[in-house]
Design a protein around this motif. Sequence first.
Motif, PDB file in Angstrom:
ATOM      1  N   ASP A  34       0.980   5.837  -9.199  1.00 40.76           N
ATOM      2  CA  ASP A  34       1.381   6.816  -8.169  1.00 40.76           C
ATOM      3  C   ASP A  34       0.888   8.218  -8.474  1.00 40.76           C
ATOM      4  OD1 ASP A  34       2.579   5.266  -6.295  1.00 40.76           O
ATOM      5  OD2 ASP A  34       4.545   5.330  -7.257  1.00 40.76           O
ATOM      6  N   LYS A  35      -0.297   8.323  -9.087  1.00 40.84           N
ATOM      7  CA  LYS A  35      -0.846   9.640  -9.414  1.00 40.84           C
ATOM      8  C   LYS A  35      -2.044   9.974  -8.525  1.00 40.84           C
ATOM      9  CE  LYS A  35       0.750   9.817 -14.146  1.00 40.84           C
ATOM     10  NZ  LYS A  35       0.457   9.354 -15.487  1.00 40.84           N
ATOM     11  N   ALA A  36      -2.255   9.153  -7.503  1.00 39.48           N
ATOM     12  CA  ALA A  36      -3.376   9.415  -6.579  1.00 39.48           C
ATOM     13  C   ALA A  36      -2.905   9.198  -5.147  1.00 39.48           C
ATOM     14  CB  ALA A  36      -4.528   8.462  -6.893  1.00 39.48           C
ATOM     15  N   GLN A  37      -3.499   9.976  -4.257  1.00 43.97           N
ATOM     16  CA  GLN A  37      -3.221   9.774  -2.833  1.00 43.97           C
ATOM     17  C   GLN A  37      -4.535   9.747  -2.078  1.00 43.97           C
ATOM     18  OE1 GLN A  37      -0.310  12.143  -0.743  1.00 43.97           O
ATOM     19  NE2 GLN A  37       0.573  12.781  -2.702  1.00 43.97           N
ATOM     20  N   ASN A  38      -4.517   8.970  -1.020  1.00 41.27           N
ATOM     21  CA  ASN A  38      -5.723   8.791  -0.233  1.00 41.27           C
ATOM     22  C   ASN A  38      -5.334   8.846   1.234  1.00 41.27           C
ATOM     23  OD1 ASN A  38      -8.535   7.849  -1.057  1.00 41.27           O
ATOM     24  ND2 ASN A  38      -8.124   6.566   0.714  1.00 41.27           N
ATOM     25  N   ARG A  39      -6.149   9.452   2.075  1.00 42.82           N
ATOM     26  CA  ARG A  39      -5.918   9.379   3.525  1.00 42.82           C
ATOM     27  C   ARG A  39      -7.018   8.530   4.136  1.00 42.82           C
ATOM     28  NH1 ARG A  39      -1.811  10.532   2.333  1.00 42.82           N
ATOM     29  NH2 ARG A  39      -0.492  12.323   2.755  1.00 42.82           N
ATOM     30  N   CYS A 245      -8.380  -6.506  -1.520  1.00 49.60           N
ATOM     31  CA  CYS A 245      -8.970  -5.329  -0.852  1.00 49.60           C
ATOM     32  C   CYS A 245      -8.860  -4.112  -1.774  1.00 49.60           C
ATOM     33  CB  CYS A 245      -8.260  -5.044   0.466  1.00 49.60           C
ATOM     34  SG  CYS A 245      -6.533  -4.596   0.255  1.00 49.60           S
ATOM     35  N   ASP A 246      -9.618  -3.052  -1.430  1.00 49.78           N
ATOM     36  CA  ASP A 246      -9.485  -1.835  -2.237  1.00 49.78           C
ATOM     37  C   ASP A 246      -8.156  -1.143  -1.949  1.00 49.78           C
ATOM     38  OD1 ASP A 246     -10.407  -0.988   0.300  1.00 49.78           O
ATOM     39  OD2 ASP A 246     -12.232  -0.050  -0.474  1.00 49.78           O
ATOM     40  N   SER A 247      -7.733  -1.119  -0.664  1.00 53.65           N
ATOM     41  CA  SER A 247      -6.477  -0.466  -0.292  1.00 53.65           C
ATOM     42  C   SER A 247      -5.866  -1.178   0.912  1.00 53.65           C
ATOM     43  CB  SER A 247      -6.757   1.006   0.042  1.00 53.65           C
ATOM     44  OG  SER A 247      -6.048   1.425   1.180  1.00 53.65           O
ATOM     45  N   PHE A 248      -4.565  -1.458   0.837  1.00 50.89           N
ATOM     46  CA  PHE A 248      -3.872  -2.111   1.959  1.00 50.89           C
ATOM     47  C   PHE A 248      -3.996  -1.278   3.230  1.00 50.89           C
ATOM     48  CE2 PHE A 248      -1.263  -4.545  -1.164  1.00 50.89           C
ATOM     49  CZ  PHE A 248      -1.486  -5.797  -0.636  1.00 50.89           C
ATOM     50  N   ASN A 249      -3.769   0.030   3.095  1.00 47.69           N
ATOM     51  CA  ASN A 249      -3.797   0.890   4.293  1.00 47.69           C
ATOM     52  C   ASN A 249      -5.158   0.839   4.965  1.00 47.69           C
ATOM     53  OD1 ASN A 249      -1.212   1.670   4.002  1.00 47.69           O
ATOM     54  ND2 ASN A 249      -1.669   3.656   3.040  1.00 47.69           N
ATOM     55  N   VAL A 273      -3.979 -10.800  -0.841  1.00 50.47           N
ATOM     56  CA  VAL A 273      -3.220 -11.116  -2.054  1.00 50.47           C
ATOM     57  C   VAL A 273      -2.740  -9.827  -2.717  1.00 50.47           C
ATOM     58  CG1 VAL A 273      -3.316 -12.215  -4.328  1.00 50.47           C
ATOM     59  CG2 VAL A 273      -4.551 -13.228  -2.404  1.00 50.47           C
ATOM     60  N   CYS A 274      -3.655  -8.889  -2.928  1.00 48.24           N
ATOM     61  CA  CYS A 274      -3.253  -7.596  -3.482  1.00 48.24           C
ATOM     62  C   CYS A 274      -4.400  -6.603  -3.385  1.00 48.24           C
ATOM     63  CB  CYS A 274      -2.773  -7.716  -4.930  1.00 48.24           C
ATOM     64  SG  CYS A 274      -4.084  -7.879  -6.132  1.00 48.24           S
ATOM     65  N   ASP A 275      -4.087  -5.353  -3.690  1.00 45.73           N
ATOM     66  CA  ASP A 275      -5.120  -4.309  -3.664  1.00 45.73           C
ATOM     67  C   ASP A 275      -5.663  -4.095  -5.086  1.00 45.73           C
ATOM     68  OD1 ASP A 275      -3.137  -2.923  -4.970  1.00 45.73           O
ATOM     69  OD2 ASP A 275      -2.795  -1.467  -3.372  1.00 45.73           O
ATOM     70  N   MET A 276      -6.644  -3.211  -5.188  1.00 47.97           N
ATOM     71  CA  MET A 276      -7.308  -3.010  -6.485  1.00 47.97           C
ATOM     72  C   MET A 276      -6.382  -2.365  -7.515  1.00 47.97           C
ATOM     73  SD  MET A 276     -10.326  -4.201  -6.913  1.00 47.97           S
ATOM     74  CE  MET A 276     -11.407  -3.220  -7.938  1.00 47.97           C
ATOM     75  N   ALA A 277      -5.416  -1.571  -7.066  1.00 47.31           N
ATOM     76  CA  ALA A 277      -4.504  -0.941  -8.023  1.00 47.31           C
ATOM     77  C   ALA A 277      -3.742  -2.027  -8.781  1.00 47.31           C
ATOM     78  CB  ALA A 277      -3.542  -0.014  -7.292  1.00 47.31           C
ATOM     79  N   ILE A 293     -12.264 -19.561  -3.640  1.00 45.87           N
ATOM     80  CA  ILE A 293     -13.257 -18.624  -3.111  1.00 45.87           C
ATOM     81  C   ILE A 293     -12.533 -17.282  -3.037  1.00 45.87           C
ATOM     82  CG2 ILE A 293     -14.567 -17.957  -1.055  1.00 45.87           C
ATOM     83  CD1 ILE A 293     -14.842 -21.012  -0.473  1.00 45.87           C
ATOM     84  N   THR A 294     -13.070 -16.287  -3.744  1.00 42.38           N
ATOM     85  CA  THR A 294     -12.414 -14.974  -3.717  1.00 42.38           C
ATOM     86  C   THR A 294     -13.255 -14.007  -2.886  1.00 42.38           C
ATOM     87  OG1 THR A 294     -13.489 -14.494  -5.837  1.00 42.38           O
ATOM     88  CG2 THR A 294     -11.184 -15.191  -5.923  1.00 42.38           C
ATOM     89  N   VAL A 295     -12.556 -13.151  -2.140  1.00 43.90           N
ATOM     90  CA  VAL A 295     -13.232 -12.091  -1.375  1.00 43.90           C
ATOM     91  C   VAL A 295     -12.687 -10.751  -1.826  1.00 43.90           C
ATOM     92  CG1 VAL A 295     -13.452 -10.991   0.907  1.00 43.90           C
ATOM     93  CG2 VAL A 295     -13.675 -13.472   0.705  1.00 43.90           C
ATOM     94  N   PHE A 296     -13.589  -9.816  -2.131  1.00 46.90           N
ATOM     95  CA  PHE A 296     -13.180  -8.429  -2.311  1.00 46.90           C
ATOM     96  C   PHE A 296     -13.660  -7.650  -1.100  1.00 46.90           C
ATOM     97  CE2 PHE A 296     -14.481  -4.088  -3.756  1.00 46.90           C
ATOM     98  CZ  PHE A 296     -13.198  -3.557  -3.669  1.00 46.90           C
ATOM     99  N   GLU A 297     -12.705  -7.116  -0.340  1.00 44.28           N
ATOM    100  CA  GLU A 297     -13.022  -6.367   0.875  1.00 44.28           C
ATOM    101  C   GLU A 297     -13.055  -4.876   0.530  1.00 44.28           C
ATOM    102  OE1 GLU A 297     -13.811  -7.394   3.810  1.00 44.28           O
ATOM    103  OE2 GLU A 297     -13.539  -5.608   5.038  1.00 44.28           O
ATOM    104  N   ALA A 298     -14.250  -4.277   0.572  1.00 42.03           N
ATOM    105  CA  ALA A 298     -14.418  -2.870   0.192  1.00 42.03           C
ATOM    106  C   ALA A 298     -14.542  -2.012   1.442  1.00 42.03           C
ATOM    107  CB  ALA A 298     -15.670  -2.717  -0.661  1.00 42.03           C
ATOM    108  N   LEU A 299     -13.567  -1.147   1.654  1.00 44.13           N
ATOM    109  CA  LEU A 299     -13.672  -0.214   2.788  1.00 44.13           C
ATOM    110  C   LEU A 299     -14.213   1.132   2.337  1.00 44.13           C
ATOM    111  CD1 LEU A 299     -12.917  -1.732   5.245  1.00 44.13           C
ATOM    112  CD2 LEU A 299     -11.134  -2.263   3.644  1.00 44.13           C
ATOM    113  N   GLY A 300     -14.044   1.429   1.033  1.00 43.65           N
ATOM    114  CA  GLY A 300     -14.530   2.702   0.488  1.00 43.65           C
ATOM    115  C   GLY A 300     -13.442   3.750   0.584  1.00 43.65           C
TER     116      GLY A 300
END
Length: 315
Positions: A34-39, A245-249, A273-277, A293-300
Amino acid sequence: MEIKYISPRQVYEKLTMEKCIGLMKGVFMAFAQDKAQNRLRSVLPVDSGKLMGIMPSLLEDRGAVGAKLITVFHENYKKGLPSHQGVVAVFSTEDGSLKGLCDGSAITAVRTGAVSAVATDILADRQASSLCLMGGGVQADMHLRRMKAVRDIKSVTVWCPTMEESRAFIERNEKNYPDITFTPCREGRQAAENADIICTVTASHTPVLLGDWVKKGAHINAVGACAAKDRELDSACVAASRFFCDSFNSCRAESGDYLIPLSEGVIGDDHVVCDMARLVSGKCKGRQTAEDITVFEALGLAAEDLACAHWLLEN
Ligand SMILES: NC(=O)c1ccc[n+]([C@@H]2O[C@H](COP(=O)([O-])OP(=O)(O)OC[C@H]3O[C@@H](n4cnc5c(N)ncnc54)[C@H](O)[C@@H]3O)[C@@H](O)[C@H]2O)c1
């Protein structure tokens, strides 16, 4: 006031692969604590295939707040220009002062492959040695390097919209990897069907990778589609996968790969399943069986850009 500026050349020189992979792990650990925030990115359409994005974030433990301002013009490759151009601005959280600007095109190029490398290192089979690249632009170059850094890649299949582009990609890259066998493929199926790792790095709005083509145990980095209406994976591919995914939001707002099968009822809203954090901090298990089969969904994420720019300005 003189503004410090980090040029593309300086970004590529200083932000080495190892450094950037370490910085990206640090960003996901900061989210876990919880030391980072992203919009979410705010997107202003400019014209067909052209947009302007603003991506703010805060890294509390680094005392940095800032934003990436970026244009994404998908047809730019025809003019020999990068599709992503812009700056990352970094400010101090102590007094609000501007610390400097960094080239956003180079940071985007470097950090995106580094994030995929972090995900691949956790999710892909340890013995993975065959790579499929769907797309032959900047991110294909970056993903080749990054995948090679985390797995002993011995063969690479390349699919692009034209064979000419696939061959140009191979010609550009093969001299740097004499131990890799490169194969240009006319059909996506041919490129994907035997691959241990597949990276989709295209500007396509519709699926370039079908679930039917993906072998059991493969890992997919889905990087190219970053808007709710766009996707690179078909619904069967997403449904068959253990999906990260990188981020749920970001995933819920910007991922057509996730939102389209969700709207079709092919997957449920618990499919991520979960995010990168959680993945990087070890709070969630990645691959469970050799057959997954694993997928990493990168939104950036804006925080990825800010972490790179902050480090570049400080070092
Ligand atoms: N997730 C992230 O963090 C992130 C970061 C950077 C770029 N991207 C996205 O990744 C994609 C690739 O970025 P890049 O910098 O390599 O761009 P690029 O312009 O260098 O390359 C684009 C590639 O997509 C291919 N392409 C274009 N239209 C296509 C279509 N309709 N079907 C199939 N292929 C098509 C091109 O032939 C080319 O190989 C872009 O969509 C970009 O927006 C995502």
